[in-house]
Design a protein around this motif. Structure first.
Motif, PDB file in Angstrom:
ATOM      1  N   GLY A 123      13.023 104.085 117.192  1.00  0.00           N
ATOM      2  CA  GLY A 123      11.552 104.421 116.963  1.00  0.00           C
ATOM      3  C   GLY A 123      10.794 103.613 118.414  1.00  0.00           C
ATOM      4  N   SER A 124      11.256 102.380 118.851  1.00  0.00           N
ATOM      5  CA  SER A 124       9.993 102.194 120.015  1.00  0.00           C
ATOM      6  C   SER A 124      10.793 102.923 121.225  1.00  0.00           C
ATOM      7  CB  SER A 124      10.657 100.566 120.040  1.00  0.00           C
ATOM      8  OG  SER A 124      10.457  99.671 118.810  1.00  0.00           O
TER       9      SER A 124
ATOM     10  N   SER B 222       9.165  95.882 120.915  1.00  0.00           N
ATOM     11  CA  SER B 222       9.991  95.836 119.572  1.00  0.00           C
ATOM     12  C   SER B 222       9.109  95.335 118.276  1.00  0.00           C
ATOM     13  CB  SER B 222      11.771  94.913 120.118  1.00  0.00           C
ATOM     14  OG  SER B 222      12.129  94.496 118.810  1.00  0.00           O
ATOM     15  N   LYS B 223       9.378  96.000 117.113  1.00  0.00           N
ATOM     16  CA  LYS B 223       9.399  95.719 115.462  1.00  0.00           C
ATOM     17  C   LYS B 223       9.354  94.732 115.561  1.00  0.00           C
ATOM     18  CE  LYS B 223       7.916  96.961 111.175  1.00  0.00           C
ATOM     19  NZ  LYS B 223       8.205  97.717 110.121  1.00  0.00           N
ATOM     20  N   THR B 224      10.770  93.695 115.601  1.00  0.00           N
ATOM     21  CA  THR B 224      11.400  92.847 115.474  1.00  0.00           C
ATOM     22  C   THR B 224      11.407  91.591 116.428  1.00  0.00           C
ATOM     23  OG1 THR B 224      13.476  93.500 115.359  1.00  0.00           O
ATOM     24  CG2 THR B 224      11.803  93.519 113.326  1.00  0.00           C
TER      25      THR B 224
ATOM     26  N   THR C 159      15.998  93.187 118.326  1.00  0.00           N
ATOM     27  CA  THR C 159      17.200  94.616 118.116  1.00  0.00           C
ATOM     28  C   THR C 159      18.335  94.027 119.286  1.00  0.00           C
ATOM     29  OG1 THR C 159      15.670  94.996 117.173  1.00  0.00           O
ATOM     30  CG2 THR C 159      17.519  96.971 118.143  1.00  0.00           C
TER      31      THR C 159
ATOM     32  N   GLN D 217      15.467 111.370 114.405  1.00  0.00           N
ATOM     33  CA  GLN D 217      15.200 109.864 114.083  1.00  0.00           C
ATOM     34  C   GLN D 217      13.812 110.092 112.622  1.00  0.00           C
ATOM     35  OE1 GLN D 217      12.702 106.708 115.572  1.00  0.00           O
ATOM     36  NE2 GLN D 217      13.820 105.095 114.427  1.00  0.00           N
TER      37      GLN D 217
ATOM     38  N   GLU E  32      16.568 109.466 109.441  1.00  0.00           N
ATOM     39  CA  GLU E  32      16.258 108.354 108.915  1.00  0.00           C
ATOM     40  C   GLU E  32      15.771 107.488 107.740  1.00  0.00           C
ATOM     41  OE1 GLU E  32      17.096 104.523 111.766  1.00  0.00           O
ATOM     42  OE2 GLU E  32      14.500 104.314 111.449  1.00  0.00           O
TER      43      GLU E  32
HETATM   44  O1  F6P Z   1      18.124 101.703 113.979  1.00  0.00           O
HETATM   45  C1  F6P Z   1      17.142 100.933 112.707  1.00  0.00           C
HETATM   46  C2  F6P Z   1      15.355 100.324 113.477  1.00  0.00           C
HETATM   47  O2  F6P Z   1      15.183  99.230 112.844  1.00  0.00           O
HETATM   48  C3  F6P Z   1      15.073 101.536 113.800  1.00  0.00           C
HETATM   49  O3  F6P Z   1      14.234 101.706 112.985  1.00  0.00           O
HETATM   50  C4  F6P Z   1      13.136 101.110 115.085  1.00  0.00           C
HETATM   51  O4  F6P Z   1      13.322 101.910 115.056  1.00  0.00           O
HETATM   52  C5  F6P Z   1      15.117 100.591 115.489  1.00  0.00           C
HETATM   53  O5  F6P Z   1      16.224 100.050 115.263  1.00  0.00           O
HETATM   54  C6  F6P Z   1      14.228  99.404 116.836  1.00  0.00           C
HETATM   55  O6  F6P Z   1      14.050  98.454 116.775  1.00  0.00           O
HETATM   56  P1  F6P Z   1      12.635  97.303 116.520  1.00  0.00           P
HETATM   57  O7  F6P Z   1      11.768  98.262 116.922  1.00  0.00           O
HETATM   58  O8  F6P Z   1      12.562  96.176 116.164  1.00  0.00           O
HETATM   59  O9  F6P Z   1      13.067  96.789 117.929  1.00  0.00           O
END
Ligand code: F6P
Length: 505
Positions: A135-136, A185-187, A190, A326, A330
């Motif tokens: 999604g990013s 990246s949300k988290t 990744t 996705q 997903e």
């Molecule tokens: O692959 C799973 C996932 O968490 C997706 O849902 C998300 O869009 C992608 O990885 C990227 O995650 P992030 O934005 O945290 O890097």
């Protein structure tokens, strides 16, 4: 929904199994199954659904309280129950919402739009590289390509894959001193994104002493981005309550903002917002996302068609199938319901390529294969390029394919026979504009949610991606250390073989 209800819907679907008969028995179906909303025009008349089935499905949406679910979602109720989170991506584009999340995200978007304008107006910057995945990546990459005609900002490139070729290609010909890197990246954890971000840091730092000033982060964890090295003023935030695949209207849209500018991005958000309002305020039988969801759900569950081909008749929408893969798979590729009970149905496989190219590739199977694949055709009334005559030919091809799939052509030679009766939908945008693209994507977001509610699954978690991530870490450790005996069991031999082959020279 109980088994008896499902069985009676299957029976009704069985009575809708001949498009030819449906067009004879329901002469008004071209009008009845055509829906207009927010610059979109969708023709579902060549779907295997008669009026009786449609009416029953509408009753089902009321029984499942789908209108109320839209209200709950937009009011911030915890709909993502397995993760205990609200699902508030609609707040990102609601100019009127007053809750703290909406106010905060409006402020974050204003900052992002200001920074994007600063970059666009900086004569020393001529490229933006987005590093992100899932999604990013898919949303901004798809939309930036789709809105090519509005792209008047810096060159925009996207890196997602851990395959080093992706990064190599993205930096090809670019001068780091004239490039901004966006780590999306949300988290901010990744693996692929962080590895590529490190490579970008090295690439930049080798030539630019204040490399940090060339980095922007878009994340729900700005403190992590700052400790990685990105200045606070360049950390753009969005809330935990925005799912990755629903995040294009958050600061994840930053590369798109740089490409098309604040005004066009605002138009894009307003298209999404108008579709949100349409979903919220329109009764199910008039609601484009609800009807769209019912068609997809009926094809997957009642007719048991396992896949759906998304075929944009638009070169600019080439990445839409990947984006929808996705969003839909997903979200709804689950096998347990929200309450943990086994689910009977799952998401269809979504795939596709633009037309007319697809006609000369996989359409053979769509017309004559033993599996029925519903097709979603998408295009625009206004030409998308500089040749209106070619645009008419493009549209003629799209409509002709829908007719050929539905009507077929009987021939005594079985090799030349087209059985027909293959369902498809045609969706037209007035034009491939920021507003209409926003409306189209919000329509797909809401349709995906409705399909999830119909199946009883939680569309907003994605635990299914975790196992592969863990095993990749274990396998990477085995490859790096050569301790292949510790590699996961069933792939130990191939890991061992790879290590020996790749280290042989
Ligand atoms: O692959 C799973 C996932 O968490 C997706 O849902 C998300 O869009 C992608 O990885 C990227 O995650 P992030 O934005 O945290 O890097």
């Amino acid at each position: 929904m109980n088994a008896r209800q499902l069985q009676s819907l299957v029976t009704l679907a069985g009575a809708s199994s001949s498009l030819r008969e449906l067009f004879v028995s329901e002469p008004q179906r071209a009008q009845r199954f055509t829906f207009d909303a927010c610059g979109l025009h969708a023709d579902f008349s060549r779907q295997l659904m008669n009026s009786a089935l449609f009416d029953e499905l509408i009753l089902l949406t009321r029984e499942l309280k789908i209108p109320q679910k839209f209200r709950d979602m937009m009011d911030g109720h915890v709909l993502n129950v397995t993760e205990g989170r609200a699902v508030l991506h609609t707040a990102l584009r609601d100019p009127l919402a007053q809750n703290a999340e909406a106010v905060g995200s409006r402020d974050a978007l204003t900052r992002a739009l200001e920074l994007a304008e600063k970059i666009r107006n900086n004569p020393e910057i001529d490229a933006v590289i987005n590093i992100g995945i899932g999604g990013s990546d898919l949303g901004p990459a798809m939309a930036t390509r789709a809105l090519r005609a509005f792209h008047d900002g810096p060159l925009t490139r996207f890196v997602s894959n851990i395959d080093p070729a992706d990064f190599d290609e993205a930096i090809y010909g670019l001068d780091p001193a004239r490039t901004m890197v966006v780590v999306s990246s949300k988290t901010f954890t990744t693996l692929e994104t962080m590895h590529n971000a490190e490579r970008a840091k090295q690439w930049m730092a080798a030539q630019v002493s204040d490399w940090q000033s060339h980095f922007v982060a878009s994340t729900a964890y700005p403190e992590v981005a700052q400790s990685w090295g990105i200045p606070e003023s360049q950390c753009l935030i969005f809330g935990e309550w925005v799912g990755g695949r629903f995040s294009l209207s958050s600061t994840i849209g930053f590369p798109l903002m740089c490409a098309i500018g604040a005004k066009n991005f605002s138009d894009f958000l307003s298209g999404m917002y108008q579709m949100d309002q349409h979903a919220l305020e329109t009764s199910p039988e008039q609601s484009l996302p609800v009807v769209h969801a019912l068609v997809w759900w009926a094809n997957a569950v009642l007719h048991r068609y396992a896949t759906v081909a998304v075929v944009p008749y638009s070169h600019d929408l080439a990445r839409l199938p990947a984006y929808l893969q996705q969003l839909v798979m997903e979200s709804n590729g689950k096998s347990v319901r929200e309450d943990g009970v086994p689910a009977e149905h799952t998401s269809p496989v979504v795939w596709g390529e633009p037309g007319t190219n697809g006609q000369h590739a996989f359409f053979q199977m769509l017309h004559q294969g033993t599996q029925v694949v519903p097709v979603e055709f998408i295009s625009s009334i206004a030409p998308m390029g500089s040749d209106p005559q070619a645009h008419d030919l493009l549209i003629a091809n799209m409509i002709a394919q829908s007719e050929a799939l539905a009507g077929g052509s009987l021939h005594e030679d079985p090799h030349r026979n087209f059985p027909g009766n293959r369902p498809s939908t045609v969706i037209f945008m007035d034009a491939l504009s920021p507003y209409n693209l926003g409306a189209l994507l919000a329509m797909y977001e809401h349709s995906t949610a409705v399909q999830g509610w119909l199946m009883g699954v939680n569309s907003f978690d994605q635990f299914g991606v975790e196992l592969g991530k863990k095993l990749a870490t274990d396998t990477a450790h085995a490859i790096a250390s050569g301790e292949v005996a510790q590699a996961p069991l069933m792939t130990r031999a191939i890991t061992d073989w790879y290590v020996r082959q790749s280290r042989a020279n």
